[in-house]
Scaffold this motif. Structure first.
Motif, mmCIF file in Angstrom:
data_model
loop_
_atom_site.group_PDB
_atom_site.id
_atom_site.type_symbol
_atom_site.label_atom_id
_atom_site.label_comp_id
_atom_site.label_asym_id
_atom_site.label_seq_id
_atom_site.Cartn_x
_atom_site.Cartn_y
_atom_site.Cartn_z
ATOM 1 N N ILE A 42 -2.734 6.297 1.954
ATOM 2 C CA ILE A 42 -4.173 6.409 2.131
ATOM 3 C C ILE A 42 -4.495 7.898 2.118
ATOM 4 C CG2 ILE A 42 -6.120 5.997 3.688
ATOM 5 C CD1 ILE A 42 -4.320 3.671 4.854
ATOM 6 N N VAL A 68 0.867 -1.165 0.000
ATOM 7 C CA VAL A 68 0.000 0.000 0.000
ATOM 8 C C VAL A 68 0.910 1.222 0.000
ATOM 9 C CG1 VAL A 68 -1.686 1.318 1.333
ATOM 10 C CG2 VAL A 68 -1.891 -1.172 1.176
ATOM 11 N N LEU A 101 -7.603 4.515 -2.017
ATOM 12 C CA LEU A 101 -6.547 3.661 -1.497
ATOM 13 C C LEU A 101 -5.563 3.437 -2.628
ATOM 14 C CD1 LEU A 101 -5.363 1.824 0.696
ATOM 15 C CD2 LEU A 101 -6.919 0.032 -0.078
#
Length: 129
Positions: A10, A7, A79
C-alpha cells in the motif's frame, strides 16, 4: 483468470513525512526496512514492514494536492496486487474492458508493473512478484 495472489503493498503520500513515519513506526509498530531520498522528485520513500512483512511505501512530495483526484495527492496513492504473470493479468483485464498503462520496470527492484483504475479512478497496480 487474473491470478491475483495477494496485496503486494500500500503506497501512502504523507503531508508530513517525519510525522507519518513516526506514527507508523512508533505508534503502530511498523519497522523501517529502507529509506531513500529521491532528489529528482524532492521526495522521501520509506519501506515499512509489519511483523517482517513489507506492507507500506510511505512517500513525501513537496506540496501534494489535497484532493485525491491526482495520483500524487495526500492519502492513499495506490493499492498494488502481486501477480505471477503480469502479461496474462493485463490481457485478462483488457478482455474485461479495463485498460492498463504500458508495463514499466521498477528501477529499484527490476520488477515489472503497471497501473489501471477502479470505477472511481482509484489507482491500482499490478506488480509481477
Amino acid at each position: 483468470m487474473l491470478g491475483i495472489k495477494q496485496v503486494h503493498h500500500i503506497a501512502i503520500i504523507a503531508s508530513d513525512y517525519a510525522r507519518s513515519k513516526a506514527f507508523y513506526c512508533d505508534i503502530l509498530g511498523f519497522t523501517l526496512q529502507q529509506e531513500v531520498y529521491r532528489a529528482g522528485r524532492d521526495s522521501w520513500k520509506g519501506d515499512l514492514a509489519l511483523n517482517g512483512q513489507y506492507l507500506i511505501e510511505l512517500f513525501s512530495f513537496p506540496t501534494p494536492p489535497v484532493r485525491v483526484t491526482h495520483p500524487e495527492a495526500c492519502g492513499l496513492r495506490h493499492l498494488a496486487f502481486a501477480v505471477e504473470n503480469i502479461d496474462c493479468a493485463c490481457d485478462f483485464l483488457a478482455e474485461k474492458g479495463v485498460a492498463c498503462e504500458p508495463i514499466r520496470v521498477d528501477p529499484l527492484t527490476g520488477k515489472r508493473f503497471t497501473f489501471f483504475s477502479d470505477p472511481d479512478n482509484l489507482p491500482l497496480e499490478l506488480y509481477q512478484a
